[in-house]
Design a protein around this motif. Structure first.
Motif, PDB file in Angstrom:
ATOM      1  N   GLU A  83      76.422  18.802  26.944  1.00  0.00           N
ATOM      2  CA  GLU A  83      77.274  17.781  26.932  1.00  0.00           C
ATOM      3  C   GLU A  83      78.739  18.516  27.303  1.00  0.00           C
ATOM      4  O   GLU A  83      79.431  18.129  28.091  1.00  0.00           O
ATOM      5  CB  GLU A  83      77.406  16.994  25.812  1.00  0.00           C
ATOM      6  CG  GLU A  83      78.614  16.113  25.638  1.00  0.00           C
ATOM      7  CD  GLU A  83      78.663  15.423  24.296  1.00  0.00           C
ATOM      8  OE1 GLU A  83      78.879  14.311  24.097  1.00  0.00           O
ATOM      9  OE2 GLU A  83      78.438  16.482  23.377  1.00  0.00           O
ATOM     10  N   ALA A  84      78.986  19.751  26.517  1.00  0.00           N
ATOM     11  CA  ALA A  84      80.161  20.495  26.927  1.00  0.00           C
ATOM     12  C   ALA A  84      79.955  20.958  28.465  1.00  0.00           C
ATOM     13  O   ALA A  84      81.199  20.839  29.161  1.00  0.00           O
ATOM     14  CB  ALA A  84      80.388  21.717  25.921  1.00  0.00           C
ATOM     15  N   ALA A  85      78.988  21.205  29.065  1.00  0.00           N
ATOM     16  CA  ALA A  85      79.062  21.794  30.255  1.00  0.00           C
ATOM     17  C   ALA A  85      79.186  20.724  31.336  1.00  0.00           C
ATOM     18  O   ALA A  85      79.915  20.723  32.409  1.00  0.00           O
ATOM     19  CB  ALA A  85      77.858  22.411  30.680  1.00  0.00           C
ATOM     20  N   GLU A  92      65.259  24.929  14.984  1.00  0.00           N
ATOM     21  CA  GLU A  92      66.041  23.819  14.867  1.00  0.00           C
ATOM     22  C   GLU A  92      67.254  23.885  15.469  1.00  0.00           C
ATOM     23  O   GLU A  92      68.308  23.283  14.999  1.00  0.00           O
ATOM     24  CB  GLU A  92      65.957  23.190  13.472  1.00  0.00           C
ATOM     25  CG  GLU A  92      64.717  23.215  12.830  1.00  0.00           C
ATOM     26  CD  GLU A  92      64.737  22.425  11.343  1.00  0.00           C
ATOM     27  OE1 GLU A  92      65.684  21.885  10.979  1.00  0.00           O
ATOM     28  OE2 GLU A  92      63.584  22.110  10.781  1.00  0.00           O
ATOM     29  N   ARG A  93      67.592  24.266  16.939  1.00  0.00           N
ATOM     30  CA  ARG A  93      68.676  24.272  17.665  1.00  0.00           C
ATOM     31  C   ARG A  93      68.653  23.340  18.559  1.00  0.00           C
ATOM     32  O   ARG A  93      69.578  23.616  19.661  1.00  0.00           O
ATOM     33  CB  ARG A  93      68.690  25.779  18.229  1.00  0.00           C
ATOM     34  CG  ARG A  93      68.883  26.778  17.211  1.00  0.00           C
ATOM     35  CD  ARG A  93      69.784  26.597  15.952  1.00  0.00           C
ATOM     36  NE  ARG A  93      71.114  26.853  16.070  1.00  0.00           N
ATOM     37  CZ  ARG A  93      71.918  26.272  15.599  1.00  0.00           C
ATOM     38  NH1 ARG A  93      71.764  25.679  14.398  1.00  0.00           N
ATOM     39  NH2 ARG A  93      73.180  26.665  15.908  1.00  0.00           N
ATOM     40  N   GLY A  94      67.999  22.366  18.626  1.00  0.00           N
ATOM     41  CA  GLY A  94      68.103  21.167  19.549  1.00  0.00           C
ATOM     42  C   GLY A  94      69.383  20.679  19.895  1.00  0.00           C
ATOM     43  O   GLY A  94      69.697  20.265  20.843  1.00  0.00           O
ATOM     44  N   HIS A  95      69.968  20.261  18.845  1.00  0.00           N
ATOM     45  CA  HIS A  95      71.471  19.838  18.925  1.00  0.00           C
ATOM     46  C   HIS A  95      72.274  20.509  19.383  1.00  0.00           C
ATOM     47  O   HIS A  95      73.300  20.122  20.134  1.00  0.00           O
ATOM     48  CB  HIS A  95      71.570  19.100  17.438  1.00  0.00           C
ATOM     49  CG  HIS A  95      71.027  18.343  17.091  1.00  0.00           C
ATOM     50  ND1 HIS A  95      69.915  18.147  16.140  1.00  0.00           N
ATOM     51  CD2 HIS A  95      71.168  16.749  17.200  1.00  0.00           C
ATOM     52  CE1 HIS A  95      69.301  16.926  15.904  1.00  0.00           C
ATOM     53  NE2 HIS A  95      70.261  16.020  16.662  1.00  0.00           N
ATOM     54  N   ALA A  96      72.356  21.774  18.839  1.00  0.00           N
ATOM     55  CA  ALA A  96      73.154  22.897  19.715  1.00  0.00           C
ATOM     56  C   ALA A  96      72.981  23.038  21.255  1.00  0.00           C
ATOM     57  O   ALA A  96      73.845  23.008  21.894  1.00  0.00           O
ATOM     58  CB  ALA A  96      72.918  24.181  19.034  1.00  0.00           C
ATOM     59  N   LEU A  97      71.863  22.940  21.499  1.00  0.00           N
ATOM     60  CA  LEU A  97      71.465  22.871  23.053  1.00  0.00           C
ATOM     61  C   LEU A  97      72.109  21.778  23.689  1.00  0.00           C
ATOM     62  O   LEU A  97      72.488  21.727  24.589  1.00  0.00           O
ATOM     63  CB  LEU A  97      70.068  22.960  23.060  1.00  0.00           C
ATOM     64  CG  LEU A  97      69.425  23.078  24.576  1.00  0.00           C
ATOM     65  CD1 LEU A  97      70.227  23.952  25.473  1.00  0.00           C
ATOM     66  CD2 LEU A  97      68.103  23.209  24.679  1.00  0.00           C
ATOM     67  N   ALA A  98      71.674  20.442  22.896  1.00  0.00           N
ATOM     68  CA  ALA A  98      72.443  19.116  23.654  1.00  0.00           C
ATOM     69  C   ALA A  98      73.853  19.083  23.628  1.00  0.00           C
ATOM     70  O   ALA A  98      74.469  18.747  24.527  1.00  0.00           O
ATOM     71  CB  ALA A  98      71.912  18.070  22.810  1.00  0.00           C
ATOM     72  N   ALA A  99      74.402  19.659  22.569  1.00  0.00           N
ATOM     73  CA  ALA A  99      76.085  19.842  22.617  1.00  0.00           C
ATOM     74  C   ALA A  99      76.543  20.833  23.807  1.00  0.00           C
ATOM     75  O   ALA A  99      77.557  20.601  24.445  1.00  0.00           O
ATOM     76  CB  ALA A  99      76.403  20.443  21.174  1.00  0.00           C
ATOM     77  N   ALA A 100      75.829  21.794  23.957  1.00  0.00           N
ATOM     78  CA  ALA A 100      76.106  22.763  25.184  1.00  0.00           C
ATOM     79  C   ALA A 100      75.847  22.084  26.168  1.00  0.00           C
ATOM     80  O   ALA A 100      76.747  22.241  27.184  1.00  0.00           O
ATOM     81  CB  ALA A 100      75.102  24.020  24.968  1.00  0.00           C
ATOM     82  N   PHE A 134      73.186  11.097  31.062  1.00  0.00           N
ATOM     83  CA  PHE A 134      73.614  12.145  31.886  1.00  0.00           C
ATOM     84  C   PHE A 134      73.123  13.345  31.312  1.00  0.00           C
ATOM     85  O   PHE A 134      72.826  14.391  31.956  1.00  0.00           O
ATOM     86  CB  PHE A 134      74.972  11.912  32.300  1.00  0.00           C
ATOM     87  CG  PHE A 134      75.469  10.834  33.192  1.00  0.00           C
ATOM     88  CD1 PHE A 134      75.527  11.299  34.557  1.00  0.00           C
ATOM     89  CD2 PHE A 134      75.469   9.336  33.038  1.00  0.00           C
ATOM     90  CE1 PHE A 134      75.897  10.055  35.479  1.00  0.00           C
ATOM     91  CE2 PHE A 134      75.742   8.327  33.887  1.00  0.00           C
ATOM     92  CZ  PHE A 134      75.913   8.849  35.000  1.00  0.00           C
ATOM     93  N   ASP A 135      73.543  13.580  29.887  1.00  0.00           N
ATOM     94  CA  ASP A 135      73.316  14.763  29.231  1.00  0.00           C
ATOM     95  C   ASP A 135      71.891  15.151  29.375  1.00  0.00           C
ATOM     96  O   ASP A 135      71.435  16.085  29.635  1.00  0.00           O
ATOM     97  CB  ASP A 135      73.531  14.676  27.747  1.00  0.00           C
ATOM     98  CG  ASP A 135      75.029  14.455  27.486  1.00  0.00           C
ATOM     99  OD1 ASP A 135      75.821  14.519  28.380  1.00  0.00           O
ATOM    100  OD2 ASP A 135      75.549  14.177  26.503  1.00  0.00           O
ATOM    101  N   ARG A 136      71.018  13.987  29.197  1.00  0.00           N
ATOM    102  CA  ARG A 136      69.570  14.129  29.185  1.00  0.00           C
ATOM    103  C   ARG A 136      69.076  14.659  30.634  1.00  0.00           C
ATOM    104  O   ARG A 136      68.096  15.561  30.939  1.00  0.00           O
ATOM    105  CB  ARG A 136      69.001  12.937  28.947  1.00  0.00           C
ATOM    106  CG  ARG A 136      67.327  13.055  28.922  1.00  0.00           C
ATOM    107  CD  ARG A 136      66.662  11.889  28.246  1.00  0.00           C
ATOM    108  NE  ARG A 136      66.741  10.493  29.174  1.00  0.00           N
ATOM    109  CZ  ARG A 136      67.594   9.335  28.778  1.00  0.00           C
ATOM    110  NH1 ARG A 136      68.219   9.478  27.537  1.00  0.00           N
ATOM    111  NH2 ARG A 136      67.701   8.773  29.770  1.00  0.00           N
ATOM    112  N   GLN A 137      69.618  13.874  31.836  1.00  0.00           N
ATOM    113  CA  GLN A 137      69.146  14.309  33.049  1.00  0.00           C
ATOM    114  C   GLN A 137      69.550  15.654  33.636  1.00  0.00           C
ATOM    115  O   GLN A 137      69.008  16.365  34.244  1.00  0.00           O
ATOM    116  CB  GLN A 137      69.723  13.313  34.043  1.00  0.00           C
ATOM    117  CG  GLN A 137      69.005  11.942  34.041  1.00  0.00           C
ATOM    118  CD  GLN A 137      67.533  11.837  34.177  1.00  0.00           C
ATOM    119  OE1 GLN A 137      66.496  11.808  33.317  1.00  0.00           O
ATOM    120  NE2 GLN A 137      67.078  12.383  35.443  1.00  0.00           N
ATOM    121  N   LEU A 138      70.688  16.188  33.052  1.00  0.00           N
ATOM    122  CA  LEU A 138      71.250  17.467  33.410  1.00  0.00           C
ATOM    123  C   LEU A 138      70.444  18.359  32.559  1.00  0.00           C
ATOM    124  O   LEU A 138      70.089  19.445  33.172  1.00  0.00           O
ATOM    125  CB  LEU A 138      72.703  17.569  32.888  1.00  0.00           C
ATOM    126  CG  LEU A 138      73.553  18.872  33.162  1.00  0.00           C
ATOM    127  CD1 LEU A 138      73.420  19.000  34.639  1.00  0.00           C
ATOM    128  CD2 LEU A 138      74.926  18.812  32.720  1.00  0.00           C
TER     129      LEU A 138
END
Length: 415
Positions: A304-306, A294-302, A219-223
């Protein structure tokens, strides 16, 4: 032998043992009994796991964050290596370091060594590939042995959740157990009762098991692909109008387990070439900024939080300042559902598969027991419940039911 139940999840992990006759989850991080399945490698320091590891990454400390570790089981990635400072580590060794740290924390609380484990596992690590599924379980067993467990066995995660639920059942019933986690969605149909709970052998009570490799990270990926990545150039044209910007970078950036693939000089050179040859360099330059920093994980976490905030009924903003100052994407419940409706439908289809496997009609199901973080996504929950409109809906411990059930099973097997 001291026995425990270990729920190593794609997003979170728990470990439980029997304390004074009661299944109890260990405090693995401060007062928390759940710990994110994440590990942060910082040059010259011991790896840091869980929330602390994620915080170290978000704070900008130099190093490599790895999350969604379980998702590589059953894939070719498990034997691949990833650069961590001056060394390269196999992904199976990364998982081992994480689980060894979890085990050590639980042992410190228990005051004794834990040498027997019942590991949770999804019904299918890999869809439609029995051999890959077997390899995934074998790999996890090898890792468990490598970190010090002498006796290792497995139980399906929805069956474990059923054992937790059964403690509250007052009469015989047939329940559909839905465990919708970070990496997989798993279902079991089980006959439960107070009398049956006391039996050592329960094989005849398990009427069906089914699952699909779809979970919260999907769901994170599709969003991300639908909402964020177009702002970084996904779907934009190259100067040759018949071509779009290569999509592989965006799919890797939207997938927790693939983000680290982008962090190398070769990928940056390729993105530079794409910036030069694309029709919207202003967009693709944002992609480069994220990868270079190298902010990919920060982006993914944002993202997920959304997802979580939108699931709770709010409107969430995803700040993308590390791509461009002031840049943001918005998500609400409607847009979340629109981006991920197909995933929810595919999850719900497994309910029908379970009913067919059990040879039961919808009316035979007395209760639907829901556990796992992704049951909080409204349209996922609605899709599952709609399959069984006459069944009572029971809320489980979102992140703890599987771990408690595995602990109960570990105690039974060790007796």
């Amino acid at each position: 032998m001291a026995a425990c139940g270990l729920d190593f999840g794609t997003s979170n992990t728990t470990l439980g043992r029997i304390v004074s006759g009661v299944p109890t989850l260990a405090r693995l991080e401060g007062t928390h009994v759940t710990i994110p399945s994440a590990i942060f490698f910082e040059p010259g320091r011991e790896p840091v796991i869980g929330r602390a590891g994620m915080a170290a990454y978000v704070d900008g400390r130099p190093g490599r964050l790895m999350r969604s570790l379980k998702s590589v089981l059953g894939t070719g990635l498990i034997e691949e290596t990833t650069p961590l400072g001056r060394e390269r580590l196999r992904f199976r060794d990364v998982i081992a370091r994480y689980l060894a740290a979890v085990k050590a924390r639980a042992e410190a609380e228990a005051g004794e060594a834990l040498d027997t484990v019942v590991h949770g596992r999804p019904v299918h690590f890999v869809d439609g590939d029995a051999e890959a599924d077997r390899r995934a379980e074998d790999t996890l067993a090898e890792i468990a042995a490598a970190v010090g467990f002498r006796a290792v066995s497995f139980q399906y995660e929805p069956i474990a959740a059923a054992l937790d639920y059964e403690r509250s059942v007052t009469r015989e019933e047939i329940a559909l157990i839905a465990d919708i986690g970070g990496g997989t969605s798993d279902f079991s149909i089980v006959r439960l009762s107070p009398e049956r709970h006391a039996r050592a052998e329960r094989a005849d009570d398990i009427l069906a098991n089914d699952g699909v490799r779809i979970g919260g990270t999907d769901f994170d990926r599709q969003l991300s692909l639908g909402t964020v990545m177009p702002l970084l150039g996904l779907g934009s044209p190259m100067k040759r109008r018949e071509l779009d910007v290569p999509s592989g970078y965006f799919h890797d950036l939207a997938t927790w387990s693939s983000i680290n693939r982008l962090y190398n000089a070769k990928t940056l050179r390729e993105i530079d070439e794409t910036v030069r040859d694309c029709a919207r360099p202003d967009l693709v330059s944002r992609l480069r900024a994220v990868v270079e920093a190298e902010r990919g994980h920060a982006l993914a976490a944002a993202v997920e939080a959304a997802k979580i905030e939108a699931s709770d009924g709010g409107t969430a903003g995803i700040a993308l300042d590390f791509a461009q100052t002031g840049l943001a994407a918005g998500v609400d419940r409607a847009s979340l559902a629109a981006q991920t409706e197909t995933l929810a439908r595919r999850i719900a289809e497994r309910v029908e598969g379970c009913l067919r496997q059990a040879g039961l009609g919808r009316a035979a199901i007395d209760a639907v027991f829901l556990t796992g973080g992704s049951t909080r996504v409204p349209h996922v929950r609605a899709a599952i419940v709609a399959c069984l409109p006459g069944a009572r809906v029971v809320e489980g411990d979102t992140f703890g039911s599987v771990g408690i059930g595995l602990t109960l099973e570990a105690a039974r097997r060790a007796a």
